[in-house]
Design a protein around this motif. Structure first.
Motif, PDB file in Angstrom:
ATOM      1  N   VAL A  36      35.205  33.465  24.449  1.00 16.90           N
ATOM      2  CA  VAL A  36      36.576  33.605  24.944  1.00 16.90           C
ATOM      3  C   VAL A  36      36.613  34.162  26.353  1.00 16.90           C
ATOM      4  CG1 VAL A  36      38.711  34.915  24.615  1.00 16.90           C
ATOM      5  CG2 VAL A  36      37.656  33.766  22.672  1.00 16.90           C
ATOM      6  N   LEU A  37      35.744  35.159  26.625  1.00 16.45           N
ATOM      7  CA  LEU A  37      35.807  35.854  27.903  1.00 16.45           C
ATOM      8  C   LEU A  37      34.960  35.217  28.997  1.00 16.45           C
ATOM      9  CD1 LEU A  37      35.736  39.603  26.785  1.00 16.45           C
ATOM     10  CD2 LEU A  37      37.708  38.172  27.319  1.00 16.45           C
ATOM     11  N   LYS A  51      38.820  39.025  34.294  1.00 23.32           N
ATOM     12  CA  LYS A  51      39.275  38.255  35.444  1.00 23.32           C
ATOM     13  C   LYS A  51      40.049  39.129  36.420  1.00 23.32           C
ATOM     14  CE  LYS A  51      37.857  34.075  34.331  1.00 23.32           C
ATOM     15  NZ  LYS A  51      38.832  33.005  34.152  1.00 23.32           N
ATOM     16  N   GLN A  52      40.121  38.673  37.647  1.00 27.20           N
ATOM     17  CA  GLN A  52      40.873  39.350  38.695  1.00 27.20           C
ATOM     18  C   GLN A  52      42.367  39.105  38.509  1.00 27.20           C
ATOM     19  OE1 GLN A  52      39.548  39.225  43.018  1.00 27.20           O
ATOM     20  NE2 GLN A  52      41.299  37.854  43.120  1.00 27.20           N
ATOM     21  N   LEU A  53      43.181  40.066  38.869  1.00 23.61           N
ATOM     22  CA  LEU A  53      44.626  39.946  38.793  1.00 23.61           C
ATOM     23  C   LEU A  53      45.122  38.770  39.629  1.00 23.61           C
ATOM     24  CD1 LEU A  53      47.480  41.168  38.086  1.00 23.61           C
ATOM     25  CD2 LEU A  53      47.282  42.437  40.238  1.00 23.61           C
ATOM     26  N   THR A  54      46.047  37.998  39.059  1.00 23.28           N
ATOM     27  CA  THR A  54      46.747  36.950  39.792  1.00 23.28           C
ATOM     28  C   THR A  54      48.203  37.369  39.900  1.00 23.28           C
ATOM     29  OG1 THR A  54      45.266  35.219  38.967  1.00 23.28           O
ATOM     30  CG2 THR A  54      47.397  34.511  39.833  1.00 23.28           C
ATOM     31  N   VAL A  55      48.690  37.576  41.105  1.00 25.32           N
ATOM     32  CA  VAL A  55      50.035  38.109  41.331  1.00 25.32           C
ATOM     33  C   VAL A  55      51.100  37.257  40.656  1.00 25.32           C
ATOM     34  CG1 VAL A  55      51.795  38.502  43.108  1.00 25.32           C
ATOM     35  CG2 VAL A  55      49.454  39.301  43.466  1.00 25.32           C
ATOM     36  N   THR A  56      50.969  35.943  40.739  1.00 23.36           N
ATOM     37  CA  THR A  56      52.018  35.038  40.254  1.00 23.36           C
ATOM     38  C   THR A  56      51.921  34.721  38.767  1.00 23.36           C
ATOM     39  OG1 THR A  56      50.665  33.147  40.949  1.00 23.36           O
ATOM     40  CG2 THR A  56      52.288  33.970  42.513  1.00 23.36           C
ATOM     41  N   ALA A  57      50.892  35.221  38.082  1.00 25.01           N
ATOM     42  CA  ALA A  57      50.745  34.953  36.643  1.00 25.01           C
ATOM     43  C   ALA A  57      51.748  35.779  35.840  1.00 25.01           C
ATOM     44  CB  ALA A  57      49.325  35.276  36.196  1.00 25.01           C
ATOM     45  N   PRO A  58      52.066  35.343  34.613  1.00 24.85           N
ATOM     46  CA  PRO A  58      52.947  36.155  33.758  1.00 24.85           C
ATOM     47  C   PRO A  58      52.373  37.543  33.541  1.00 24.85           C
ATOM     48  CG  PRO A  58      52.635  33.951  32.829  1.00 24.85           C
ATOM     49  CD  PRO A  58      51.667  34.072  33.968  1.00 24.85           C
ATOM     50  N   VAL A  59      53.251  38.512  33.386  1.00 25.91           N
ATOM     51  CA  VAL A  59      52.823  39.906  33.222  1.00 25.91           C
ATOM     52  C   VAL A  59      52.522  40.186  31.754  1.00 25.91           C
ATOM     53  CG1 VAL A  59      53.468  42.323  33.498  1.00 25.91           C
ATOM     54  CG2 VAL A  59      54.160  40.640  35.219  1.00 25.91           C
ATOM     55  N   THR A  60      51.311  40.665  31.484  1.00 28.30           N
ATOM     56  CA  THR A  60      50.890  41.052  30.138  1.00 28.30           C
ATOM     57  C   THR A  60      50.278  42.445  30.210  1.00 28.30           C
ATOM     58  OG1 THR A  60      48.626  40.218  30.361  1.00 28.30           O
ATOM     59  CG2 THR A  60      50.313  38.632  29.666  1.00 28.30           C
ATOM     60  N   LEU A  61      49.953  43.000  29.044  1.00 27.06           N
ATOM     61  CA  LEU A  61      49.256  44.287  29.030  1.00 27.06           C
ATOM     62  C   LEU A  61      47.923  44.177  29.758  1.00 27.06           C
ATOM     63  CD1 LEU A  61      49.928  45.471  25.362  1.00 27.06           C
ATOM     64  CD2 LEU A  61      50.946  46.367  27.462  1.00 27.06           C
ATOM     65  N   ARG A  64      48.378  44.122  33.563  1.00 25.31           N
ATOM     66  CA  ARG A  64      48.649  45.474  34.087  1.00 25.31           C
ATOM     67  C   ARG A  64      47.345  46.269  34.209  1.00 25.31           C
ATOM     68  NH1 ARG A  64      53.771  47.036  34.839  1.00 25.31           N
ATOM     69  NH2 ARG A  64      55.432  45.747  33.979  1.00 25.31           N
ATOM     70  N   LEU A  65      46.429  46.068  33.282  1.00 25.97           N
ATOM     71  CA  LEU A  65      45.108  46.701  33.399  1.00 25.97           C
ATOM     72  C   LEU A  65      44.352  46.125  34.595  1.00 25.97           C
ATOM     73  CD1 LEU A  65      43.994  46.832  29.647  1.00 25.97           C
ATOM     74  CD2 LEU A  65      44.729  48.750  31.075  1.00 25.97           C
ATOM     75  N   GLN A  66      44.489  44.825  34.809  1.00 24.87           N
ATOM     76  CA  GLN A  66      43.863  44.198  35.972  1.00 24.87           C
ATOM     77  C   GLN A  66      44.423  44.797  37.264  1.00 24.87           C
ATOM     78  OE1 GLN A  66      44.995  40.154  35.104  1.00 24.87           O
ATOM     79  NE2 GLN A  66      43.023  39.644  34.180  1.00 24.87           N
ATOM     80  N   MET A  67      45.728  45.065  37.281  1.00 23.35           N
ATOM     81  CA  MET A  67      46.339  45.648  38.470  1.00 23.35           C
ATOM     82  C   MET A  67      45.804  47.049  38.720  1.00 23.35           C
ATOM     83  SD  MET A  67      50.331  46.366  39.491  1.00 23.35           S
ATOM     84  CE  MET A  67      50.400  47.961  38.670  1.00 23.35           C
ATOM     85  N   LEU A  68      45.684  47.846  37.670  1.00 28.25           N
ATOM     86  CA  LEU A  68      45.146  49.205  37.835  1.00 28.25           C
ATOM     87  C   LEU A  68      43.729  49.162  38.391  1.00 28.25           C
ATOM     88  CD1 LEU A  68      46.465  50.917  34.575  1.00 28.25           C
ATOM     89  CD2 LEU A  68      47.301  51.226  36.912  1.00 28.25           C
ATOM     90  N   ARG A  69      42.950  48.183  37.962  1.00 26.29           N
ATOM     91  CA  ARG A  69      41.591  48.045  38.481  1.00 26.29           C
ATOM     92  C   ARG A  69      41.625  47.694  39.971  1.00 26.29           C
ATOM     93  NH1 ARG A  69      39.120  43.930  35.166  1.00 26.29           N
ATOM     94  NH2 ARG A  69      39.710  42.417  36.761  1.00 26.29           N
ATOM     95  N   ALA A  70      42.529  46.798  40.353  1.00 23.34           N
ATOM     96  CA  ALA A  70      42.646  46.415  41.758  1.00 23.34           C
ATOM     97  C   ALA A  70      43.145  47.571  42.614  1.00 23.34           C
ATOM     98  CB  ALA A  70      43.583  45.210  41.891  1.00 23.34           C
ATOM     99  N   LEU A  71      44.022  48.383  42.062  1.00 25.54           N
ATOM    100  CA  LEU A  71      44.544  49.525  42.810  1.00 25.54           C
ATOM    101  C   LEU A  71      43.452  50.546  43.122  1.00 25.54           C
ATOM    102  CD1 LEU A  71      47.908  50.138  40.911  1.00 25.54           C
ATOM    103  CD2 LEU A  71      47.661  49.279  43.243  1.00 25.54           C
TER     104      LEU A  71
END
Length: 249
Positions: A36-37, A51-61, A64-71
């Motif tokens: 799966v991964l 996977k890396q955060l995609t800004v335009t993708a639907p927001v899921t839990l 949001r974890l991907q965003m925290l990693r990018a931050l």
């Protein structure tokens, strides 16, 4: 032979059977997880924590974890903005002293679908602003005003200064001193209208509803938000901050 000795081999076989079944389930689960991964697996990117955060993708839990990693990773943060087509030009970090400076510094001039008067800020601030613009501001403009936002106006991010209060400076350093905040004053719409917090926040019309919607939505993307209802110092802008304790007013 005693009953205890007669039952001992049976017990051992039962334990081995249970352990064998448990290990089989574990290896099967790990195998499915790998399938799966994996990069070419069936799981959408916004549900795949590898996977890396995609800004335009639907927001899921997971996103949001991907965003925290990018931050927390400047290079990944910049890669996310670049992939989204955001105009963020990296600059050398600025280090003034222990109170002032910008890590992950850059010039931000456009978001996913709107311009921004050019501002020097940090990547983390830019990323939160981009997520707010794409997932809150543009949908609210379409739903409430029947148009899109062509530009967002701001009055600064980095400013090496102490915090301001209604009674003057309290001696504490502002989040702007590290570019951990940005102040938004209004928007320009694709149909030519210009909305400002100073003139349109208190209205009961669609423009006022829109401004209140995007204020409330900013609280999902920033950790501290102050607006016109907080105090007179914020009558003309939203203070959107990366750091804080989840305060939204």
């Amino acid at each position: 032979m005693s009953d205890e000795k007669q039952h001992r081999p049976v017990l051992h076989r039962a334990v081995l059977s249970v352990l064998s079944a448990a290990f089989s389930v574990l290896f099967l689960g790990l195998g499915l997880l790998w399938l799966v991964l994996r990069p070419d697996g069936p799981l959408p990117d916004h549900w795949n924590p590898t996977k890396q955060l995609t800004v335009t993708a639907p927001v899921t839990l997971v996103s949001r974890l991907q965003m925290l990693r990018a931050l927390s990773d400047i290079s990944e943060c910049q890669a996310v903005l670049d992939q989204a087509g955001v105009s963020f030009a990296p600059m050398p970090d600025l280090s003034v002293d222990e109170n002032c400076g910008i890590e992950g510094r850059g010039q931000l001039a456009a978001l996913t679908a709107s311009r921004l008067n050019r501002v020097e800020t940090r990547c983390a601030t830019a990323l939160r602003l981009v997520m707010w613009e794409h997932h809150v501001v543009q949908p609210a403009a379409r739903d409430i005003l029947g148009t899109t936002v062509s530009a967002i106006t701001q009055i600064g991010s980095y400013n090496c200064r102490k915090m301001r209060t209604s009674r003057g400076s309290n001696g504490r350093w502002s989040s702007h001193a590290m570019a951990n905040a940005i102040d938004i004053t209004g928007v320009r719409l694709a149909d030519g209208r210009r909305l400002t917090l100073l003139n349109d926040w208190g209205g009961s019309d669609a423009e006022g509803e829109f401004l209140h919607r995007i204020w409330k939505g900013s609280c999902d993307w920033f950790r501290l938000v102050l607006g016109p209802d907080y105090n007179q110092l914020h009558a003309d802008h939203f203070h959107l901050e990366n750091t804080g304790w989840g305060f939204c007013r």
